[in-house]
Structure formats: C-alpha cells, structure tokens
Design a protein around this motif. Structure first.
Motif, PDB file in Angstrom:
ATOM      1  N   TYR A 175      -7.850  14.964  13.468  1.00 54.33           N
ATOM      2  CA  TYR A 175      -7.559  15.600  14.748  1.00 54.33           C
ATOM      3  C   TYR A 175      -6.408  16.599  14.677  1.00 54.33           C
ATOM      4  O   TYR A 175      -6.174  17.344  15.629  1.00 54.33           O
ATOM      5  N   ILE A 176      -5.694  16.629  13.569  1.00 55.75           N
ATOM      6  CA  ILE A 176      -4.591  17.578  13.330  1.00 55.75           C
ATOM      7  C   ILE A 176      -3.698  17.663  14.581  1.00 55.75           C
ATOM      8  O   ILE A 176      -3.477  18.735  15.135  1.00 55.75           O
ATOM      9  N   ASP A 177      -3.185  16.502  15.004  1.00 59.38           N
ATOM     10  CA  ASP A 177      -2.422  16.472  16.250  1.00 59.38           C
ATOM     11  C   ASP A 177      -0.950  16.102  16.062  1.00 59.38           C
ATOM     12  O   ASP A 177      -0.289  15.677  17.006  1.00 59.38           O
ATOM     13  N   VAL A 178      -0.436  16.269  14.848  1.00 58.84           N
ATOM     14  CA  VAL A 178       1.004  16.119  14.609  1.00 58.84           C
ATOM     15  C   VAL A 178       1.487  17.282  13.758  1.00 58.84           C
ATOM     16  O   VAL A 178       0.699  17.914  13.053  1.00 58.84           O
ATOM     17  N   LYS A 179       2.766  17.519  13.837  1.00 58.17           N
ATOM     18  CA  LYS A 179       3.351  18.581  13.013  1.00 58.17           C
ATOM     19  C   LYS A 179       3.316  18.173  11.538  1.00 58.17           C
ATOM     20  O   LYS A 179       3.318  16.998  11.205  1.00 58.17           O
ATOM     21  N   ARG A 180       3.281  19.177  10.693  1.00 63.92           N
ATOM     22  CA  ARG A 180       3.195  18.940   9.257  1.00 63.92           C
ATOM     23  C   ARG A 180       4.330  18.046   8.750  1.00 63.92           C
ATOM     24  O   ARG A 180       4.109  17.176   7.924  1.00 63.92           O
ATOM     25  N   ARG A 181       5.514  18.230   9.257  1.00 65.19           N
ATOM     26  CA  ARG A 181       6.659  17.443   8.797  1.00 65.19           C
ATOM     27  C   ARG A 181       6.433  15.944   9.036  1.00 65.19           C
ATOM     28  O   ARG A 181       6.671  15.122   8.159  1.00 65.19           O
ATOM     29  N   ARG A 182       5.976  15.579  10.219  1.00 65.80           N
ATOM     30  CA  ARG A 182       5.714  14.173  10.546  1.00 65.80           C
ATOM     31  C   ARG A 182       4.589  13.627   9.671  1.00 65.80           C
ATOM     32  O   ARG A 182       4.661  12.501   9.171  1.00 65.80           O
ATOM     33  N   TYR A 183       3.560  14.434   9.478  1.00 72.45           N
ATOM     34  CA  TYR A 183       2.441  14.021   8.636  1.00 72.45           C
ATOM     35  C   TYR A 183       2.932  13.722   7.222  1.00 72.45           C
ATOM     36  O   TYR A 183       2.587  12.702   6.630  1.00 72.45           O
ATOM     37  N   MET A 184       3.759  14.607   6.691  1.00 73.69           N
ATOM     38  CA  MET A 184       4.269  14.437   5.330  1.00 73.69           C
ATOM     39  C   MET A 184       5.198  13.227   5.223  1.00 73.69           C
ATOM     40  O   MET A 184       5.204  12.535   4.203  1.00 73.69           O
ATOM     41  N   GLU A 185       5.961  12.948   6.259  1.00 73.84           N
ATOM     42  CA  GLU A 185       6.818  11.755   6.250  1.00 73.84           C
ATOM     43  C   GLU A 185       5.972  10.489   6.125  1.00 73.84           C
ATOM     44  O   GLU A 185       6.286   9.591   5.339  1.00 73.84           O
ATOM     45  N   LEU A 186       4.908  10.418   6.919  1.00 66.29           N
ATOM     46  CA  LEU A 186       4.005   9.262   6.846  1.00 66.29           C
ATOM     47  C   LEU A 186       3.361   9.172   5.462  1.00 66.29           C
ATOM     48  O   LEU A 186       3.299   8.103   4.858  1.00 66.29           O
ATOM     49  N   ASN A 187       2.908  10.313   4.968  1.00 66.25           N
ATOM     50  CA  ASN A 187       2.241  10.368   3.669  1.00 66.25           C
ATOM     51  C   ASN A 187       3.171   9.889   2.561  1.00 66.25           C
ATOM     52  O   ASN A 187       2.799   9.059   1.729  1.00 66.25           O
ATOM     53  N   HIS A 188       4.394  10.382   2.535  1.00 65.86           N
ATOM     54  CA  HIS A 188       5.360  10.002   1.495  1.00 65.86           C
ATOM     55  C   HIS A 188       5.738   8.530   1.600  1.00 65.86           C
ATOM     56  O   HIS A 188       5.917   7.856   0.578  1.00 65.86           O
ATOM     57  N   SER A 189       5.863   8.042   2.816  1.00 61.09           N
ATOM     58  CA  SER A 189       6.199   6.637   3.028  1.00 61.09           C
ATOM     59  C   SER A 189       5.114   5.730   2.438  1.00 61.09           C
ATOM     60  O   SER A 189       5.417   4.752   1.752  1.00 61.09           O
ATOM     61  N   ILE A 190       3.871   6.078   2.685  1.00 59.94           N
ATOM     62  CA  ILE A 190       2.751   5.289   2.150  1.00 59.94           C
ATOM     63  C   ILE A 190       2.723   5.376   0.624  1.00 59.94           C
ATOM     64  O   ILE A 190       2.595   4.355  -0.060  1.00 59.94           O
ATOM     65  N   HIS A 191       2.857   6.586   0.091  1.00 56.86           N
ATOM     66  CA  HIS A 191       2.851   6.768  -1.370  1.00 56.86           C
ATOM     67  C   HIS A 191       3.962   5.943  -2.035  1.00 56.86           C
ATOM     68  O   HIS A 191       3.753   5.363  -3.099  1.00 56.86           O
ATOM     69  N   TYR A 192       5.121   5.901  -1.408  1.00 59.64           N
ATOM     70  CA  TYR A 192       6.256   5.166  -1.973  1.00 59.64           C
ATOM     71  C   TYR A 192       5.925   3.683  -2.130  1.00 59.64           C
ATOM     72  O   TYR A 192       6.135   3.095  -3.194  1.00 59.64           O
ATOM     73  N   ILE A 193       5.388   3.078  -1.084  1.00 55.56           N
ATOM     74  CA  ILE A 193       5.071   1.644  -1.126  1.00 55.56           C
ATOM     75  C   ILE A 193       3.923   1.377  -2.103  1.00 55.56           C
ATOM     76  O   ILE A 193       3.962   0.406  -2.868  1.00 55.56           O
ATOM     77  N   LEU A 194       2.911   2.237  -2.106  1.00 58.62           N
ATOM     78  CA  LEU A 194       1.797   2.037  -3.039  1.00 58.62           C
ATOM     79  C   LEU A 194       2.266   2.130  -4.486  1.00 58.62           C
ATOM     80  O   LEU A 194       1.873   1.319  -5.325  1.00 58.62           O
ATOM     81  N   ALA A 195       3.121   3.104  -4.769  1.00 56.27           N
ATOM     82  CA  ALA A 195       3.648   3.253  -6.133  1.00 56.27           C
ATOM     83  C   ALA A 195       4.491   2.043  -6.527  1.00 56.27           C
ATOM     84  O   ALA A 195       4.388   1.540  -7.657  1.00 56.27           O
ATOM     85  N   GLN A 196       5.297   1.551  -5.602  1.00 56.90           N
ATOM     86  CA  GLN A 196       6.131   0.392  -5.877  1.00 56.90           C
ATOM     87  C   GLN A 196       5.244  -0.830  -6.169  1.00 56.90           C
ATOM     88  O   GLN A 196       5.503  -1.581  -7.105  1.00 56.90           O
ATOM     89  N   LEU A 197       4.196  -0.997  -5.387  1.00 58.23           N
ATOM     90  CA  LEU A 197       3.294  -2.126  -5.574  1.00 58.23           C
ATOM     91  C   LEU A 197       2.589  -2.044  -6.932  1.00 58.23           C
ATOM     92  O   LEU A 197       2.528  -3.032  -7.670  1.00 58.23           O
ATOM     93  N   ILE A 198       2.102  -0.870  -7.276  1.00 57.96           N
ATOM     94  CA  ILE A 198       1.418  -0.695  -8.577  1.00 57.96           C
ATOM     95  C   ILE A 198       2.384  -0.964  -9.713  1.00 57.96           C
ATOM     96  O   ILE A 198       2.039  -1.646 -10.684  1.00 57.96           O
TER      97      ILE A 198
END
Length: 116
Positions: A89-112
């Motif tokens: 739906y592209i309904d958030v600003k890029r900065r917020r999207y990237m914050e969520l994306n990086h947060s998820i990547h961080y936890i997934l990388a830590q888990l792996i």
C-alpha cells in the motif's frame, strides 16, 4: 534445524518486500477490493510462515538455545506484519519503512548467528 530454515525464508521474504516497496506505486484507492484480494493471496503464505517462525523461535528461547528476548521475537513478527501491508500500500515514509526493515534484519541475523 527447522528454525534456521524458517528464519532464512523469512529473510528472503523481507528482501522481496523491499523490492515491492521500491518498485510499486500506491494503489489508486485503498478500498480497491481487487487489489486487496491480490495482496491477501500473495501475503497469506508469509503470514503463515511468520506464525510458525514465532512459535519455533519462542520455543527455542524457552529451551535456552539462543540468547534473544521473547519480546524481540514478538516485535519482529509485528514489524513484519506491518511491512507486509506497507510494502503493497506504500503508506509510510521511506525512513519509517527502512527502520522497520533494519530492525527485522537485525533480529533475524542475531538469531541465525546464535543458531549456527
């Protein structure tokens, strides 16, 4: 181990959603039923994966096999659910999207890292 595979799949879906976010433009109308049904069909397997992933990850934490807080797993699941919708739906600003994306990547990388 099943959790490692699920986490890697989760990561692949996350990367794919990023491509969708960058490539697509917002729908003409947020109440477009046809678009909603398309999104629902495409995201259903991802929702199922993250449900399974959360259960496996929380059980792994409970068994003390990894050093991740259960709240981080729950937050990662919630963030992914948000990204699923924001990607289409592209309904958030890029900065917020990237914050969520990086947060998820961080936890997934830590888990792996801890599982390998």
């Amino acid at each position: 181990m099943q959790l490692i595979e699920q986490t890697k799949q989760f990561k692949q879906h996350l990367d794919y959603l990023m491509k969708i976010y960058e490539k697509n433009s917002p729908p003409e109308s947020k109440s477009d039923k046809e678009f909603f049904l398309k999104v629902k069909e495409e995201t259903l397997p991802v929702y199922r994966l993250i449900e399974k992933w959360e259960k496996e990850a929380l059980q792994t934490i409970k068994d003390r096999k990894v050093n991740v807080h259960p709240h981080q797993i729950s937050s990662t699941k919630e963030n992914m659910e948000l990204l699923l919708m924001h990607s289409y739906y592209i309904d958030v600003k890029r900065r917020r999207y990237m914050e969520l994306n990086h947060s998820i990547h961080y936890i997934l990388a830590q888990l792996i890292r801890e599982l390998e």
